[in-house]
Design an enzyme around this catalytic site. Structure first.
Site, PDB file in Angstrom:
ATOM      1  N   ASP A  35      -5.434   6.700  -5.915  1.00  0.00           N
ATOM      2  CA  ASP A  35      -4.230   7.304  -6.543  1.00  0.00           C
ATOM      3  C   ASP A  35      -4.272   8.794  -5.847  1.00  0.00           C
ATOM      4  OD1 ASP A  35      -1.716   8.406  -7.727  1.00  0.00           O
ATOM      5  OD2 ASP A  35      -2.332   7.479  -9.669  1.00  0.00           O
ATOM      6  N   ASP A  67       1.762   7.221  -2.519  1.00  0.00           N
ATOM      7  CA  ASP A  67       0.631   7.955  -2.863  1.00  0.00           C
ATOM      8  C   ASP A  67      -0.421   7.011  -3.585  1.00  0.00           C
ATOM      9  OD1 ASP A  67       2.079   7.450  -5.195  1.00  0.00           O
ATOM     10  OD2 ASP A  67       1.819   9.507  -5.916  1.00  0.00           O
ATOM     11  N   GLU A  68      -0.327   5.558  -3.275  1.00  0.00           N
ATOM     12  CA  GLU A  68      -1.236   4.509  -4.068  1.00  0.00           C
ATOM     13  C   GLU A  68      -1.448   3.475  -3.029  1.00  0.00           C
ATOM     14  OE1 GLU A  68      -0.448   3.513  -8.223  1.00  0.00           O
ATOM     15  OE2 GLU A  68       1.034   4.672  -8.013  1.00  0.00           O
TER      16      GLU A  68
END
Lengths: 108, 421
Positions: free
Chosen positions: B13, B119-120
């Site tokens: 993350d 974003d992960e």
């Protein structure tokens, strides 16, 4: 709900914008684009020598040209005019030669 | 090579991703920033356009968050909480470019990788293995590589499956070094004392678990018989039961970015409540055009068309879909159905968001000929429109109705995911 029943829950909850997919695809295509090989000084000098000799004697050469999809073969007589190399093909066309695409030159 | 007995799944993350990209892109702050000290970042927030409803905080740096700025806060409130706040407008295409490159780094570092959001992402590697003898060290190395190349901090959770990796990641946030590993034998000991609200993916179901079942911790949830959970939550009851026991059978899908679409859906939040049917129709048609264009680009056509309206205050609304006799990706064939859905289900309240979806997809490898329409001609027509748009932009060819005040397409064309491109 099928994904959840199958236990594949992260596929159902994934948050990917269409633009994200498109950007990833663009990078992938760029990564997989064919690149012309780096030619050594010796190879370049030898190709230049063969081209000059063929142009002076009006003899044909066989050229291997780089292309994104597949390398191209071209047979013709080279001519040096106004600092550029032109190829006269058997079918009467006169084509400018892009030196950056030349991979190999052999006597025809 | 040692014998593999299991795979370790990692979940990455990236911290305050949009804000971190903006900070990393500005050389003013480069000198003092440190990987292990996020207070070395400036108080920065990425905010939407203040003139429209999108004038909210989309992302804030940890320094801004400590000063009281929070995601989804209105810009005015954020500036009150942190007068030194640096505000920047979103640059979505830049974030997507950086995201794809960070994801590529993860993909190259480990045998399996799967994106989850901008974003992960997940990764996985065999354990025990000579290539990754120390899982935590391997994750830390990746974290440092991402920092060295992109100046973006991330945290990593390692566990025997995806869901536990996501949960371990939450703990990593509070752990120096940003990496937490829950080996298989320690999963339940780590998981069960956590509050039930921390169970990722439950959303409002966590409230039901607390109110109806009296659960305080994940351990309490694990003690509920699966039948009772199934009675309360249906198929989700089984999922909750598995998660509470640290189990998640979700596999890794490395090619997910290239998997054919299951459906196409576009949604827009309107700048004001639309109360006139004609105004709503303009937006419905624009969204339908976008959905159909995406389907055509993917070489797919759909049989089920759906319309969703969200009412004023972004509360209430409906989603309804109708299945057609044959698949299509041409707006003129789908628009009458959307109008019928609108007229049947809209109760006349002000509309603040509209969505259009197309699913039950098939490959567009055959033409459904019609006695009444020149299908090959229409297909050529749309192919030409798509080519013009691909070359000159979305607004190079648009409907005259989009020039009306209700039209949103010109605004949308400058945005990605509703934010400035």
């Amino acid at each position: 709900m099928t994904s959840i029943r199958d236990g594949n829950i992260f596929a159902a909850m994934r948050l990917l914008l269409p633009e994200h997919r498109a950007t990833a695809e663009t990078y992938r295509q760029q990564r997989e684009r064919r690149q012309p090989p780096e030619l050594s000084e010796d190879a370049l000098t030898e190709m230049q020598f063969i081209l000059q000799k063929a142009a002076a004697r009006r003899k044909p050469v066989r050229l291997t040209l780089f292309d994104q999809a597949q390398d191209e073969m071209l047979l013709g007589i080279p001519e040096i005019r106004d600092g550029r190399i032109w190829i006269h093909t058997e079918d009467g066309r006169r084509l400018p030669l892009d030196g950056r695409r030349v991979l190999r030159v052999e006597p025809g | 090579m040692s014998e593999w007995s299991e795979w370790i799944v990692g979940h990455i993350d990236m911290q305050s991703f949009y804000a971190s990209v903006e900070i990393a892109a500005d050389p003013r702050w480069a000198e003092r920033r440190q990987l292990e000290d996020d207070l070395t970042d400036p108080p920065l927030a990425v905010t939407g356009d203040p003139k429209r409803r999108s004038g909210i905080v989309l992302a804030a740096s940890p320094t801004a968050k400590r000063a009281g700025v929070d995601t989804a806060m209105r810009l005015g409130e954020a500036l009150q909480a942190c007068p030194r706040l640096v505000t920047v407008r979103p640059r979505m295409q830049l974030y997507l470019d950086i995201s794809v490159r960070v994801h590529d780094m993860v993909r190259m570092a480990f045998p399996l990788y799967e994106p989850f959001s901008v974003d992960e992402c997940f990764f996985a590697f065999p354990w025990p293995s000579d290539l990754f003898p120390d899982p935590v060290a391997a994750a830390r190395r990746l974290r440092e590589q991402i920092w060295d190349q992109f100046r973006i901090r991330c945290r990593i959770g390692l566990a025997p499956n995806k869901w536990c990796a996501k949960m371990a990641n939450k703990r990593a946030k509070k752990t120096p070094g940003g990496v937490v590993w829950w080996p298989r034998e320690r999963v339940l000991a780590e998981l069960h004392p956590l509050p039930v609200e921390e169970m990722w993916g439950l959303r409002r179901r966590a409230e039901v678990l607390k109110a109806q079942f009296g659960c305080r911790t994940i351990g309490d949830v694990a003690r509920i018989p699966v039948g009772r959970l199934r009675d309360a939550f249906g198929v989700w009851g089984e999922v909750i039961h598995r998660w509470a026991h640290g189990m998640d059978p979700s596999g890794m899908h490395p090619g997910t970015m290239r998997v054919p679409h299951q459906g196409f859906s576009n949604r827009t939040t309107l700048p004001r409540d639309y109360v006139e049917r004609a105004d709503i129709c303009v937006v419905v048609l624009e969204l339908l055009d976008e959905v159909c264009e995406r389907a055509r680009q993917a070489g797919q056509a759909g049989r089920r068309i759906g319309l969703g309206l969200t009412y004023e205050g972004l509360t209430g609304g409906f989603y309804r879909a109708k299945t057609l006799p044959w698949p299509t990706n041409r707006p003129e064939e789908l628009y009458p159905t959307l109008l019928a859905l609108l007229d049947r289900h809209w109760d006349g309240r002000g509309v603040r968001a509209v969505s259009v979806s197309l699913d039950m997809l098939t490959w567009e490898n055959s033409l459904q000929l019609s006695l009444f329409a020149d299908v090959p001609r229409r297909t050529r027509y749309w192919r030409t429109v798509d080519e013009i748009r691909a070359r000159f932009g979305e607004t190079a060819v648009m409907r005259a109705s989009s020039l009306l005040p209700a039209g949103q397409i010109r605004e949308r064309a400058r945005k990605i995911g509703g934010h400035w491109a």
